[in-house]
Design a protein around this motif. Structure first.
Motif, PDB file in Angstrom:
ATOM      1  N   ARG A 105      61.473  34.218  25.837  1.00 50.78           N
ATOM      2  CA  ARG A 105      61.327  34.873  24.507  1.00 50.78           C
ATOM      3  C   ARG A 105      61.689  33.866  23.616  1.00 50.78           C
ATOM      4  O   ARG A 105      62.583  33.165  23.327  1.00 50.78           O
ATOM      5  CB  ARG A 105      62.758  35.739  24.718  1.00 50.78           C
ATOM      6  N   LEU A 106      60.718  33.900  22.430  1.00 47.88           N
ATOM      7  CA  LEU A 106      60.478  33.203  21.080  1.00 47.88           C
ATOM      8  C   LEU A 106      61.185  33.992  19.962  1.00 47.88           C
ATOM      9  O   LEU A 106      60.795  35.211  19.630  1.00 47.88           O
ATOM     10  CB  LEU A 106      59.064  32.911  21.011  1.00 47.88           C
ATOM     11  N   PRO A 107      62.465  33.410  19.526  1.00 45.93           N
ATOM     12  CA  PRO A 107      62.941  34.184  18.486  1.00 45.93           C
ATOM     13  C   PRO A 107      62.181  33.968  17.237  1.00 45.93           C
ATOM     14  O   PRO A 107      61.614  33.017  16.928  1.00 45.93           O
ATOM     15  CB  PRO A 107      64.438  33.539  18.469  1.00 45.93           C
ATOM     16  N   CYS A 108      62.514  35.125  16.484  1.00 43.38           N
ATOM     17  CA  CYS A 108      61.691  35.041  14.985  1.00 43.38           C
ATOM     18  C   CYS A 108      62.963  35.005  14.006  1.00 43.38           C
ATOM     19  O   CYS A 108      63.473  36.203  13.600  1.00 43.38           O
ATOM     20  CB  CYS A 108      60.820  36.105  14.801  1.00 43.38           C
ATOM     21  N   GLN A 109      63.579  33.688  13.330  1.00 38.27           N
ATOM     22  CA  GLN A 109      64.587  33.795  12.564  1.00 38.27           C
ATOM     23  C   GLN A 109      64.218  34.454  11.083  1.00 38.27           C
ATOM     24  O   GLN A 109      64.830  34.810  10.452  1.00 38.27           O
ATOM     25  CB  GLN A 109      65.111  32.477  12.229  1.00 38.27           C
ATOM     26  N   ALA A 110      62.870  34.485  10.851  1.00 38.23           N
ATOM     27  CA  ALA A 110      62.432  34.822   9.381  1.00 38.23           C
ATOM     28  C   ALA A 110      62.624  36.254   9.433  1.00 38.23           C
ATOM     29  O   ALA A 110      62.814  37.096   8.381  1.00 38.23           O
ATOM     30  CB  ALA A 110      61.014  34.716   9.309  1.00 38.23           C
ATOM     31  N   ASN A 111      62.817  37.011  10.481  1.00 40.21           N
ATOM     32  CA  ASN A 111      62.966  38.518  10.646  1.00 40.21           C
ATOM     33  C   ASN A 111      64.146  39.017  10.037  1.00 40.21           C
ATOM     34  O   ASN A 111      64.247  40.056   9.235  1.00 40.21           O
ATOM     35  CB  ASN A 111      62.994  38.923  11.996  1.00 40.21           C
ATOM     36  N   ARG A 160      61.528  39.559  18.063  1.00 43.71           N
ATOM     37  CA  ARG A 160      61.131  38.542  19.189  1.00 43.71           C
ATOM     38  C   ARG A 160      59.916  38.660  19.938  1.00 43.71           C
ATOM     39  O   ARG A 160      59.796  39.766  20.323  1.00 43.71           O
ATOM     40  CB  ARG A 160      62.596  38.314  19.815  1.00 43.71           C
ATOM     41  N   LEU A 161      59.292  37.573  20.307  1.00 46.05           N
ATOM     42  CA  LEU A 161      58.000  37.592  21.258  1.00 46.05           C
ATOM     43  C   LEU A 161      58.236  37.322  22.618  1.00 46.05           C
ATOM     44  O   LEU A 161      58.728  35.973  22.784  1.00 46.05           O
ATOM     45  CB  LEU A 161      56.929  36.810  20.742  1.00 46.05           C
ATOM     46  N   LYS A 162      58.000  38.078  23.559  1.00 48.15           N
ATOM     47  CA  LYS A 162      58.226  37.716  25.138  1.00 48.15           C
ATOM     48  C   LYS A 162      56.958  37.233  25.629  1.00 48.15           C
ATOM     49  O   LYS A 162      55.972  38.146  25.604  1.00 48.15           O
ATOM     50  CB  LYS A 162      58.831  38.944  25.818  1.00 48.15           C
ATOM     51  N   VAL A 163      56.873  35.963  26.017  1.00 53.19           N
ATOM     52  CA  VAL A 163      56.027  35.391  26.796  1.00 53.19           C
ATOM     53  C   VAL A 163      56.037  35.724  28.313  1.00 53.19           C
ATOM     54  O   VAL A 163      57.161  34.808  29.146  1.00 53.19           O
ATOM     55  CB  VAL A 163      55.463  34.005  26.289  1.00 53.19           C
ATOM     56  N   ILE A 222      58.561  27.492  15.833  1.00 59.48           N
ATOM     57  CA  ILE A 222      59.440  27.426  17.491  1.00 59.48           C
ATOM     58  C   ILE A 222      58.324  26.515  18.137  1.00 59.48           C
ATOM     59  O   ILE A 222      57.367  26.951  18.396  1.00 59.48           O
ATOM     60  CB  ILE A 222      59.764  28.882  18.067  1.00 59.48           C
ATOM     61  N   THR A 223      59.135  25.521  18.929  1.00 57.86           N
ATOM     62  CA  THR A 223      58.380  24.753  19.980  1.00 57.86           C
ATOM     63  C   THR A 223      58.779  25.025  21.318  1.00 57.86           C
ATOM     64  O   THR A 223      60.107  24.945  21.546  1.00 57.86           O
ATOM     65  CB  THR A 223      58.670  23.259  19.503  1.00 57.86           C
ATOM     66  N   LEU A 224      57.784  25.415  22.130  1.00 61.17           N
ATOM     67  CA  LEU A 224      58.090  25.820  23.679  1.00 61.17           C
ATOM     68  C   LEU A 224      57.847  24.699  24.264  1.00 61.17           C
ATOM     69  O   LEU A 224      56.753  24.049  24.399  1.00 61.17           O
ATOM     70  CB  LEU A 224      57.075  26.822  24.002  1.00 61.17           C
TER      71      LEU A 224
END
Length: 607
Positions: free
Chosen positions: A54-60, A109-112, A138-140
């Motif tokens: 899950r990639l978090p989105c702090q801008a949200n 949040r984006l789930k990959v 975000i760096t994965l």
């Protein structure tokens, strides 16, 4: 040698110190990679390859009244949209490479799902509000845990008596690693690398088509006699997450040490127990003393000629007497290229040879003659001879004599030869005996009643007899063998003659026998055994007549004697003078004169 061992011990590192060194090295490499790929990133995320992240989105959290959310991924220096969704719409825009793998949840949040190596990189979350927009990066990072290392032995024996030299100890391989893992060799707990004397490590790193790394390493090392009990293995240390390391260890291998052979022994392994007989499969084994290893090859000789077979065991299939020769095995030191010790033995193969019977083949004899059969053979041990016919024992010894031969002695005779001292060693030879002569005939009633009577006529002879009857009815004939024929005849009682006659004939003559065909009331025909032939009946009648004549003659003699005795008594009574009553009594007063004989009354002459 002592200086080399000392150098090796100086370079010993414990597992804990080696692991610390590897952790520092990996942290430095990862930090550099993260800095190069995500210098503007706000968040670093690590995950295991193939799992979901899950990639978090702090801008949200910085935008109210969100109208539109868009996700980007850096590709070749530019951003490419991978996901887009408006709050007032159910429609989503997903890039082809991520179809079926992206889902946006709470707080944008984006789930990959099912992560791939191509998913590694920097992602940007852009949130559009009513009046303004915000974005965060975000760096994965993805990590693949490698398989357990596989290790194979070099299988090169070390000759302790030869000049020391480096040998291939083994090869270690790890697969499925990402990023690059570190592979290290150990002897027991001591690390082996190219900085250790007499050690050479060759590594090869390959990136497979799926993006994962395969690492292989070969260890060359010069063992000494002190390394006989040493165990070798390889370790792989891999990155699991920021600051976390994993470790996997291969199985252990060892080095085979060999010694030169000083003595060899040649023995028979099979069959056991001995002795050996023709037809056996024989296994010979050439072995060294127990403290010698196989640093040599073995060559074989049979009867002085080199055999192409090599190895500790030589197998001889279905041996014959010709295989009973001298066998020799010789060791050859392939490291020193010199012949070693050898051993030889003579193989004794027990057999029965030249088995014959005289006369052989097919023997023809006349009825009543005598026949002598002789069986002979040559054997390595004392043989025993047994004669059989129709699976029945008929004699022992080399010679079988048949006296007054008859038709029942026609057939096949087997001379079976065995050797008691060699179990299972046996052979046989056969001879066919055919008896020729005039037929023998045997007639018997098989059934008798008021309605009819049945006869059976059996004829034996060779050539095969032909049977005929003295009646017109057609018999039923059956051939039992080359010298035996059976003919069956059924006669109605009213048409049956007083006697029926069966006649058998061949080129040597003919024989007949008759039997009563009439049946008296209440008479039951006997079915026990054959009725005697005509010739046998004539002999019996003559014997009976002789016996009756002798009885009559004895009767006449007895009668004559009795008549003679009776006549003499009567004559004696007439010649005797009359006596007075006083003269007949015992106390009559008569005085016997001297010399006078007393004549008893009714005296009769003795016969």
């Amino acid at each position: 040698m002592h200086s080399a061992l000392m150098a090796i011990h100086i370079t010993v590192r414990s597992y804990s110190s080696q692991e610390s060194r590897l952790k520092l090295l990996w942290k430095h490499n990862v930090a550099n990679n993260c800095k190069a790929s995500a210098h503007n990133a706000d968040v670093d995320i690590s995950a295991t390859l193939g799992e979901s992240v899950r990639l978090p989105c702090q801008a949200n959290d910085k935008i109210t009244h969100i109208k539109h959310v868009t996700w980007y991924k850096d590709e070749g220096g530019s951003r490419k949209q991978i996901y887009s969704k408006r709050r007032d719409s159910m429609d989503e825009e997903i890039a082809t490479a991520f179809q079926g793998r992206l889902v946006m949840g709470d707080h944008s949040r984006l789930k990959v799902s099912s992560t791939r190596l191509s998913d590694v990189g920097t992602y940007t979350c852009e949130v559009q509000g009513r009046a303004r927009k915000k974005e965060t990066s975000i760096t994965l990072h993805l990590f693949a845990i490698p398989e357990t290392p596989t290790i194979t032995s070099g299988k090169v024996p070390v000759n302790v008596d030869a000049k020391p030299q480096p040998v291939l100890i083994g090869e270690c391989t790890i697969k499925g690693s990402y990023p690059m893992s570190n592979l290290t060799w150990y002897k027991d707990s001591m690390e082996l690398d190219n900085n250790v004397p007499d050690v050479k490590v060759d590594k090869k790193e390959v990136r497979e088509s799926n993006g994962l790394y395969t690492i292989s390493s070969k260890l060359h090392y010069q063992p000494t006699a002190d390394d006989q009990d040493a165990k070798y293995h390889c370790d792989v240390v891999f990155l699991k997450n920021h600051g976390e390391f994993g470790r996997k260890k291969s199985s252990d291998i060892s080095v085979e040490f060999i010694y030169a052979a000083e003595n060899v022994a040649l023995k028979i392994v099979s069959p056991s127990p001995q002795p050996i007989k023709e037809g056996d499969d024989v296994v010979l084994e050439c072995s060294t003393e127990e403290n010698a290893d196989l640093d040599y090859t073995i060559s074989w000789q049979k009867g002085g000629e080199t055999n192409e077979h090599e190895g500790e065991r030589l197998t001889l299939h279905s041996v014959t007497r010709e295989d009973g020769v001298v066998y020799k095995c010789t060791t050859f030191d392939f490291l020193e290229s010199v012949d070693g010790p050898s051993h030889e033995m003579t193989l004794q193969v027990n057999s029965i040879e030249n088995l014959t019977v005289t006369p052989g083949g097919r023997v023809v004899k006349l009825y009543g003659d005598s026949l002598t059969l002789e069986c002979d053979s040559s054997s390595s041990q004392t043989p025993v001879y047994i004669w059989t016919k129709d699976n029945n024992k008929v004699g022992e010894g080399m010679v079988l004599t048949l006296h007054s031969i008859n038709y029942n002695q026609s057939g096949t005779y087997h001379c079976e030869v065995t050797v008691p001292s060699v179990p299972g060693l046996e052979k046989e030879v056969k001879v066919d005996v055919q008896v020729e002569g005039k037929p023998e005939v045997f007639v018997k009633k098989t059934k008798s009643s008021a309605k009819g009577v049945n006869f059976e006529c059996m004829a034996k002879g060779y050539p095969t007899p032909k049977i005929s009857w003295n009646v017109e009815q057609l018999p039923k004939e059956e051939k039992k063998s080359d010298f035996e024929v059976v003919s069956s005849l059924a006669l109605p009682q009213k048409d049956a003659p007083a006697h029926v006659t069966c006649t058998a004939s061949n080129k040597f003559g003919q024989s007949s026998q008759d039997s009563s065909a009439k049946t008296r009331m209440g008479e039951e025909a006997s079915t026990d055994g054959p009725v005697p032939s005509t010739e046998e009946s004539s002999v019996g009648i003559i014997i009976v007549i002789c016996i009756v004549a002798i009885i009559i003659l004895l009767f006449l003699i007895g009668l004559t004697y009795w008549l003679w005795k009776k006549k003499r008594i009567c004559d004696s009574d007439r010649d005797e003078p009359s006596k007075t009553p006083t003269s007949q009594g015992v106390n009559s007063g008569h005085t016997r004169l001297p010399g006078e004989e007393r004549v008893p009354l009714n005296d009769t002459p003795r016969v």
